[in-house]
Design a protein around this motif. Structure first.
Motif, PDB file in Angstrom:
ATOM      1  N   PRO B 308      21.216   0.391  -8.049  1.00 21.87           N
ATOM      2  CA  PRO B 308      21.738  -0.982  -8.031  1.00 21.87           C
ATOM      3  C   PRO B 308      20.639  -1.897  -7.487  1.00 21.87           C
ATOM      4  O   PRO B 308      20.050  -1.587  -6.458  1.00 21.87           O
ATOM      5  N   PRO B 309      20.308  -2.983  -8.177  1.00 24.85           N
ATOM      6  CA  PRO B 309      19.168  -3.794  -7.748  1.00 24.85           C
ATOM      7  C   PRO B 309      19.469  -4.674  -6.539  1.00 24.85           C
ATOM      8  O   PRO B 309      18.552  -5.177  -5.902  1.00 24.85           O
ATOM      9  N   GLY B 310      20.763  -4.901  -6.228  1.00 28.48           N
ATOM     10  CA  GLY B 310      21.080  -5.807  -5.124  1.00 28.48           C
ATOM     11  C   GLY B 310      20.667  -7.221  -5.472  1.00 28.48           C
ATOM     12  O   GLY B 310      20.571  -7.609  -6.638  1.00 28.48           O
ATOM     13  N   SER B 311      20.360  -8.000  -4.435  1.00 34.21           N
ATOM     14  CA  SER B 311      20.178  -9.447  -4.599  1.00 34.21           C
ATOM     15  C   SER B 311      19.022  -9.833  -5.509  1.00 34.21           C
ATOM     16  O   SER B 311      18.942 -10.975  -5.956  1.00 34.21           O
ATOM     17  N   VAL B 312      18.105  -8.905  -5.749  1.00 32.12           N
ATOM     18  CA  VAL B 312      17.012  -9.174  -6.682  1.00 32.12           C
ATOM     19  C   VAL B 312      17.587  -9.671  -8.010  1.00 32.12           C
ATOM     20  O   VAL B 312      17.004 -10.503  -8.698  1.00 32.12           O
ATOM     21  N   PHE B 313      18.774  -9.163  -8.332  1.00 33.14           N
ATOM     22  CA  PHE B 313      19.418  -9.454  -9.610  1.00 33.14           C
ATOM     23  C   PHE B 313      19.941 -10.889  -9.681  1.00 33.14           C
ATOM     24  O   PHE B 313      20.270 -11.387 -10.753  1.00 33.14           O
ATOM     25  N   LYS B 314      20.001 -11.581  -8.499  1.00 37.17           N
ATOM     26  CA  LYS B 314      20.459 -12.974  -8.497  1.00 37.17           C
ATOM     27  C   LYS B 314      19.548 -13.837  -9.363  1.00 37.17           C
ATOM     28  O   LYS B 314      19.991 -14.811  -9.971  1.00 37.17           O
ATOM     29  N   LEU B 315      18.269 -13.475  -9.404  1.00 36.22           N
ATOM     30  CA  LEU B 315      17.333 -14.221 -10.242  1.00 36.22           C
ATOM     31  C   LEU B 315      17.800 -14.202 -11.690  1.00 36.22           C
ATOM     32  O   LEU B 315      17.783 -15.213 -12.388  1.00 36.22           O
ATOM     33  N   VAL B 316      18.240 -13.008 -12.141  1.00 35.26           N
ATOM     34  CA  VAL B 316      18.683 -12.858 -13.522  1.00 35.26           C
ATOM     35  C   VAL B 316      19.869 -13.774 -13.793  1.00 35.26           C
ATOM     36  O   VAL B 316      19.891 -14.534 -14.765  1.00 35.26           O
ATOM     37  N   ASN B 317      20.877 -13.727 -12.901  1.00 33.80           N
ATOM     38  CA  ASN B 317      22.070 -14.542 -13.104  1.00 33.80           C
ATOM     39  C   ASN B 317      21.758 -16.033 -13.012  1.00 33.80           C
ATOM     40  O   ASN B 317      22.294 -16.840 -13.770  1.00 33.80           O
ATOM     41  N   GLY B 318      20.865 -16.391 -12.075  1.00 33.67           N
ATOM     42  CA  GLY B 318      20.469 -17.787 -11.958  1.00 33.67           C
ATOM     43  C   GLY B 318      19.826 -18.267 -13.251  1.00 33.67           C
ATOM     44  O   GLY B 318      20.166 -19.340 -13.792  1.00 33.67           O
ATOM     45  N   SER B 367      27.470 -16.043  -2.018  1.00 36.18           N
ATOM     46  CA  SER B 367      28.527 -16.910  -2.521  1.00 36.18           C
ATOM     47  C   SER B 367      28.025 -17.753  -3.692  1.00 36.18           C
ATOM     48  O   SER B 367      28.672 -17.874  -4.725  1.00 36.18           O
ATOM     49  N   TYR B 368      26.810 -18.301  -3.536  1.00 34.96           N
ATOM     50  CA  TYR B 368      26.250 -19.192  -4.548  1.00 34.96           C
ATOM     51  C   TYR B 368      26.189 -18.507  -5.914  1.00 34.96           C
ATOM     52  O   TYR B 368      26.610 -19.045  -6.918  1.00 34.96           O
ATOM     53  N   PHE B 369      25.706 -17.285  -5.922  1.00 32.82           N
ATOM     54  CA  PHE B 369      25.523 -16.622  -7.215  1.00 32.82           C
ATOM     55  C   PHE B 369      26.821 -16.057  -7.770  1.00 32.82           C
ATOM     56  O   PHE B 369      26.933 -15.796  -8.958  1.00 32.82           O
ATOM     57  N   THR B 370      27.814 -15.889  -6.874  1.00 30.67           N
ATOM     58  CA  THR B 370      29.135 -15.519  -7.378  1.00 30.67           C
ATOM     59  C   THR B 370      29.719 -16.708  -8.149  1.00 30.67           C
ATOM     60  O   THR B 370      30.255 -16.552  -9.251  1.00 30.67           O
ATOM     61  N   PHE B 371      29.570 -17.905  -7.553  1.00 29.16           N
ATOM     62  CA  PHE B 371      29.972 -19.117  -8.288  1.00 29.16           C
ATOM     63  C   PHE B 371      29.207 -19.233  -9.607  1.00 29.16           C
ATOM     64  O   PHE B 371      29.771 -19.533 -10.659  1.00 29.16           O
ATOM     65  N   ALA B 372      27.903 -18.968  -9.522  1.00 30.37           N
ATOM     66  CA  ALA B 372      27.064 -19.144 -10.716  1.00 30.37           C
ATOM     67  C   ALA B 372      27.518 -18.227 -11.844  1.00 30.37           C
ATOM     68  O   ALA B 372      27.650 -18.646 -12.996  1.00 30.37           O
ATOM     69  N   ILE B 444      25.741 -10.153  -7.754  1.00 31.19           N
ATOM     70  CA  ILE B 444      24.701  -9.907  -6.750  1.00 31.19           C
ATOM     71  C   ILE B 444      24.077  -8.521  -6.950  1.00 31.19           C
ATOM     72  O   ILE B 444      23.553  -7.915  -6.026  1.00 31.19           O
ATOM     73  N   GLY B 445      24.138  -8.007  -8.192  1.00 28.35           N
ATOM     74  CA  GLY B 445      23.426  -6.765  -8.509  1.00 28.35           C
ATOM     75  C   GLY B 445      24.044  -5.516  -7.919  1.00 28.35           C
ATOM     76  O   GLY B 445      23.348  -4.561  -7.593  1.00 28.35           O
ATOM     77  N   GLN B 446      25.368  -5.554  -7.772  1.00 25.87           N
ATOM     78  CA  GLN B 446      26.063  -4.347  -7.304  1.00 25.87           C
ATOM     79  C   GLN B 446      26.959  -3.858  -8.437  1.00 25.87           C
ATOM     80  O   GLN B 446      26.815  -4.270  -9.580  1.00 25.87           O
ATOM     81  N   GLY B 447      27.920  -3.003  -8.094  1.00 25.30           N
ATOM     82  CA  GLY B 447      28.885  -2.575  -9.092  1.00 25.30           C
ATOM     83  C   GLY B 447      28.251  -1.735 -10.171  1.00 25.30           C
ATOM     84  O   GLY B 447      27.505  -0.808  -9.885  1.00 25.30           O
ATOM     85  N   GLU B 448      28.532  -2.138 -11.427  1.00 20.56           N
ATOM     86  CA  GLU B 448      28.147  -1.276 -12.548  1.00 20.56           C
ATOM     87  C   GLU B 448      26.716  -1.513 -13.022  1.00 20.56           C
ATOM     88  O   GLU B 448      26.333  -1.074 -14.103  1.00 20.56           O
TER      89      GLU B 448
END
Lengths: 507, 617
Positions: B308-318, B367-372, B444-448
């Motif tokens: 799981p990449p964790g928060s690094v993945f926020k970049l992708v979602n952003g 929270s921010y990226f969950t909204f995103a 946030i890069g967790q889960g699946e």
């Protein structure tokens, strides 16, 4: 009363000679299997774990099968059961692709514990039965397009599936059915066209496309002459054309050289020198015109005239010849493509070695080279039973299966090879004679199928061991180690024996 | 001339038989090429093995070379009585070893026949020289020179790969290419370029008499063929950086992948714990030891582990939000120690609220990226969330996730990125199905979400290039060695290049805001290097969180992009950040700055031992 009648008829009406030849070949095979393995598995010939011991069991069970066919099963069953059997085996052929085990790169074996079984072997029998069944119907004519296509489909279906299992060798055997079709009235030109296709393919690869097309034209002209519709004038014109075209490439080169200084160097020097040669002469464009273009061009110019002639004289043979020529040209240009892109890697290498395009005695050529050394070293009378060195040190791979003929060649020499080949020829000969004598079309056609199968196996297998054919892994009938093959050929032959007997009984 | 068809066929049959017999007659009686001599002689092929190609790093340093070793061969049939004690002393082995071996050969004498057996493998040159002096006393024993692999640089066994004798399965997979007894590269670079490295075997042909003694070269060696050595390979690896990475990752479980963004060349690839290069040369001897190691050193985490990449993945979602138009750089979202719309999950650390995109990247706000992601998935453009999620999946895949990147490094895996199909299977419609809240952890890069370290390194390279990447690869083009043209093509993602620029400032501030300003990666700061990075802390169900960091530098002319993944390392900042910053400094400056702060960081990483945290069962 009935007992004595039956016993007498058995004695008289059975083709005992055929059965005797069968027994001899099986026995010779068994002795040679022992010779080929006795040094790596030094045990008695009957040792349970060795190949010769196992083959003994296969032989006994094969005799059991033969007995079952001759004494138990009603002979009529083969005709009526042919179609269900054919469909069943076709199903197995497809199923083995998904359920079988992989042996040497092809997925064509079922495995039940220690026993392996190859449906492709059985499919020869069922295909022969169905062919005999369909073609013996009263209104079947092989010359009718529909009937021809039916027969072709019966042969082609299992052949394609077996090709799909990448058992090229087993599939090739099916080509042999063309001999049976020929006996049943198929035009002999089918055999000729098949032969020409193979010749053209080989010439394209070994000589040049130019030679291949020239030979093709020469043959087609010759056949037209032999066919009787074309007279001497036509023939002389043809010979003249062939001669001119045969000399043409040389003349063309001379012309180029006289006009362009250094033209003969093209292709042998490095590209920068070539460039300067090309630039130095205003005739350089000639170098781009290959003699092959003239050959094909001149032939194409003739075609409309020939077609008009064919139309006027209603000469179908001539128009088909034109078609054959065009197909040949297409083949010459696609031969390279087929060779490089369609054939699998190992098949290509085997053909290259066979045609002498590549020498590779330690690689792909290894088998053939070792096999030819084994046979060649046998001399006139061989080194004596169990005396072979190539054989005993295990130089020849697959010695007890596909290369069993090497052992014969090395230990029994030319005399042994002669005996074995004569036995096979006698067997096929007898089957053909019996088939011809038969009053029933079913028996005759089936007999020809059996003869064709035996012939193809004989030719391909022995041809392979002496370097006449590429390495194609198919067994030598009745002699090679292996239960599947022995059983299949036993059944194949004994069905014919019993059909033949069934008829003669009532004369 | 009126033959029946039967008779024509019979004539054909006889003709073929005559052709076969004629050819047999020719090779048996007339041509003596195949009759080597009258006394039952036979040909023996002695195979000459080529030396394998040498493997270089990008600067011309040899990372895999060859050295000479000796095997001791025995031909049991030729052995006479000998002094076992003396032989044992000469060969540095025990008397029982030799007795056991000889007993074994006697048991199998039928199978062995005249063959030679290898008794000892890879003995040192001094031992061999000692043996050679007394060899005449031991008929049947001989030494054989072999070229074996030599590893002057500790570049890690998983990267280099091992060479071993081919087994039955390998032979079957490569018909007609190998024979038993041949060697082949099985993993890593050795396998990636096996065809170039292996060379072509040669052979010498000898004649052997019926007593199996070799008599003379066949036709004076006219038919012999010399071996052609294998082709040398230049890799994209930087040996210095690779070695340093190996050292920093010692006693930690995880992986480092460094890529040159401008070319996609892999500068370093570490998987820890890995196979030690000292075990590579004689891999088969260490095989069981390696296979039974609870930390699975054979497993190349860099290209195979789906982490799981964790928060690094926020970049992708952003980036996807920006492209879809559901997110703008000035979008503000609140955070209340977590996502305020559903029981404050995922939770977050304390920082000011609300914040914009740049600050959210800098402070890594959950929270921010969950909204995103919610805005991406609830976009009215798409008929339902299934369609929106599958569009999202397409975006993510275009960035090199959820599929193999297509690297030339063997055994690469693709990781996993969820689709609507997966969620519909996991959360059956009749049991209520799934909603955004069910799957929000992927924001946030967790889960699946499962990605390999090479994939996140590639993400760092893509951001560094402002929107495109080159497929990461390990072999450089050099004379005689071609590489697939696809490695020279820019791979654009579905996100426009203009959008990428908008996340970079946040990554720069995460590193360069100074301690206490909320930037999560301030520890990565190195004066003058302008590192841009994004931390991640990924939950690990087996113990402490995984520590993740990706970065690239310098900001305006990126020369290196790195991903560091440390299992059970805690916060991204704890281990991954210092390791990455040391590697960047090493690569860009050549060495770690000689000041107490940096030296302390280096020492702390080198001393760090996280092995006890890792569960191995």
């Amino acid at each position: 009363m009935e007992e004595t009648f039956k016993a007498r008829s058995m004695k008289q009406s059975f083709d005992w000679k055929l059965v005797l030849i069968y027994l001899l070949l099986v026995l010779i095979g068994w002795l040679n299997i022992y010779a080929s393995i006795h040094s790596s598995e030094p045990n008695g010939i009957l040792a349970w774990t060795s190949r010769s011991g196992k083959q003994f069991v296969w032989i006994l069970t094969a005799f059991g099968l033969a007995g079952l066919i001759v004494f138990v099963l009603p002979p009529r069953i083969w005709e009526s059961a042919s179609i269900p059997l054919y469909i069943g085996v076709l199903f197995l052929l497809v199923a083995v692709i998904f359920l079988g085990v992989e042996v040497k790169g092809s997925r064509s074996w079922f495995e039940f514990g220690p026993v392996r079984f190859q449906p492709a072997e059985v499919s020869k029998i069922t295909t022969s039965l169905v062919l005999a069944f369909l073609m013996s119907r009263p209104n079947f004519r092989i010359t009718k397009l529909k009937d021809f296509l039916t027969a072709a489909a019966v042969i082609g279906l299992p052949m394609l599936v077996i090709l799909g299992e990448s058992e090229t060798g087993s599939a090739l055997v099916y080509v042999g059915f063309i001999f049976m079709l020929y006996r049943e009235g198929l035009s002999g030109w089918f055999l000729v066209v098949l032969g020409m296709a193979i010749l053209t393919f080989i010439l394209t690869l070994t000589a040049s496309p130019y030679t291949a097309i020239l030979v093709l034209i020469a043959l087609i002209l010759l056949f037209n002459f032999l066919n009787g519709r074309r007279g001497w004038k036509f023939m002389l014109l043809g010979i003249l054309y062939i001669l001119v075209m045969a000399l043409f490439p040389k003349g063309w080169n001379l012309l180029c050289e006289s006009l362009i200084p250094g033209a003969s160097l093209i292709g042998t020097v490095d590209p920068s020198v070539e460039m300067s040669i090309r630039q130095a002469s205003s005739w350089a464009f000639l170098l781009r015109v290959k003699p092959l273009y003239f050959l094909i061009g001149s032939a194409l110019v003739c075609l409309p005239f020939l077609l008009r002639l064919a139309y006027r004289e209603k000469d179908t043979f001539l128009s088909l010849s034109v078609l054959a020529f065009l197909a040949g040209v297409v083949m010459v240009f696609s031969a390279d493509f087929i060779f490089n892109n369609v054939l699998q890697d190992h098949q290509r290498k085997r053909i290259e070695v066979l045609l002498g395009m590549k020498e590779d005695p330690a690689g792909v050529g290894y088998n053939v080279n070792q096999s030819m050394i084994a046979i060649g070293s046998g001399g006139a009378f061989g080194k004596g039973y169990l005396g072979g060195t190539q054989t005993t040190y295990g130089f020849v791979p697959e010695q007890s299966t596909d290369f069993i003929f090497c052992t014969v060649g090395e230990e029994w020499g030319f005399a042994g090879c002669l005996v074995v080949i004569v036995l096979y020829v006698m067997m096929i000969w007898r089957i053909i004679q019996d088939a011809e004598k038969s009053r029933e079309a079913f028996t005759r056609i089936y007999g020809y199928c059996v003869a064709s199968c035996l012939f193809m196996h004989l030719f391909i297998n022995i041809g392979m061991t002496i370097g006449l054919m590429p390495v194609i892994g198919i067994p030598l009938p009745l002699m090679s180690y292996g239960g599947s093959s022995l059983w299949a050929f036993t059944v194949l032959i004994f069905i014919f024996v019993v059909l033949d007997h069934e008829e003669k009984k009532y004369f | 001339m009126d033959l029946s068809r039967k008779n024509k066929l019979l004539i054909g049959l006889v003709a073929v038989a005559v052709i076969l017999l004629a050819k047999i007659f020719y090779i048996q009686i007339i041509d003596d090429t195949y009759k080597i001599s009258a006394e039952n002689n036979s040909m023996v092929y002695e195979i000459i093995y080529p030396t394998r190609g040498v493997i270089y790093d990008r600067n011309g340093t040899i990372i895999v070379g060859n050295k000479v070793a000796y095997d001791i061969l025995v031909t049991p049939r030729e052995v006479k009585d000998f002094d076992t004690l003396m032989l044992a002393q000469v060969l540095d082995t025990s008397v029982t070893f030799i007795r056991d071996k000889m007993a074994e050969y006697r048991r199998n004498r039928k199978r062995i026949g005249f063959q030679s057996m290898t008794m000892l493998r890879q003995i040192p040159t001094e031992t061999y020289n000692r043996f050679a002096e007394v060899q005449y006393q031991f008929p049947g024993f001989k030494g054989q020179v072999r070229s074996i692999r030599d590893y002057p640089v500790n570049a890690g066994g998983n990267l280099l790969g091992y060479v071993s004798e081919v087994d039955a399965a390998y032979l079957k997979a490569h018909p007609d290419e190998y024979r038993s007894g041949d060697y082949a590269g099985r993993t890593g670079i050795e396998a990636a370029r096996e065809k170039d490295l292996r060379g072509v075997k040669g052979y010498h042909i000898f004649l052997r008499n019926s007593h199996n003694q070799i008599e003379q070269p066949y036709k004076d060696g006219e038919m012999d063929k010399e071996a052609i050595p294998g082709h040398d390979i230049v890799t994209t690896i930087d040996a210095e950086l690779q070695q340093y990475g190996q050292r920093l990752m010692q006693n930690k479980v995880g992986s480092v992948v460094a890529i040159e963004p401008g070319s996609g060349e892999i500068l370093a690839m570490v998987s820890s714990p890995g196979i030690d290069v000292s075990q590579l040369a004689d891999f088969s001897r260490h095989y069981n030891e390696i296979m039974n190691d609870p930390y699975k050193p054979m497993f190349n985490r860099a290209v195979q582990a789906p982490y799981p990449p964790g928060s690094v993945f926020k970049l992708v979602n952003g980036l996807i939000g920006l492209q879809e138009g559901t997110l703008r750089p000035d979008s503000m979202f609140p955070c209340a120690h977590g996502y305020p719309l559903a029981d404050h999950r995922p939770g977050c650390h304390g920082h000011k609220s609300p914040i914009n995109l740049e600050e959210a990247i800098m402070m890594s706000c959950n929270s921010y990226f969950t909204f995103a992601l919610r805005d991406i998935l609830e976009n009215k453009k798409y008929p339902d969330m299934d369609a929106a999620l599958d569009k999202w999946h397409e975006y993510v895949e275009s960035m090199g996730f959820g599929r193999k990147l297509g690297s030339d490094f063997p055994s690469e895996l693709g990781g996993t990125i969820p689709t609507s199909k997966l969620y519909n299977r996991l959360y059956k419609k009749e049991l209520g199905g799934w909603k955004f809240n069910t799957i929000k952890s992927i924001s946030i890069g967790q889960g699946e979400v499962g990605v390999t370290p090479m994939q996140i390194a590639n993400l760092a390279a893509t951001v560094a290039n402002r929107g495109y990447y080159y497929i990461p690869h390990i072999v450089k083009e050099s004379p005689g060695i071609e590489i697939d043209p696809k490695y020279k093509e820019r791979q654009y993602t579905m996100v426009d290049t203009t959008e990428y620029k908008k996340v970079i400032q946040g990554m720069w501030r995460a590193v360069n805001s100074g301690a206490g300003m909320g930037g999560t990666a301030w520890a990565a700061h190195v004066d003058g290097l302008d590192i841009c990075g994004k931390t991640g802390t990924a939950q690990n169900p087996r113990g402490a969180d995984n520590s993740v960091f990706i970065c690239f530098a310098p900001k305006d002319d990126p020369k290196i992009a790195i991903a560091v993944y440390v299992e059970n390392g805690g916060f991204g900042a704890t281990w991954a950040v210092p390791i990455a910053s040391l590697l960047v400094e090493k690569y860009l400056k050549g060495e770690i700055a000689d000041n107490p702060a940096r030296k302390a960081v280096e020492q702390r990483v080198l001393d760090g031992d996280l092995m006890s945290r890792v569960k191995t069962d």
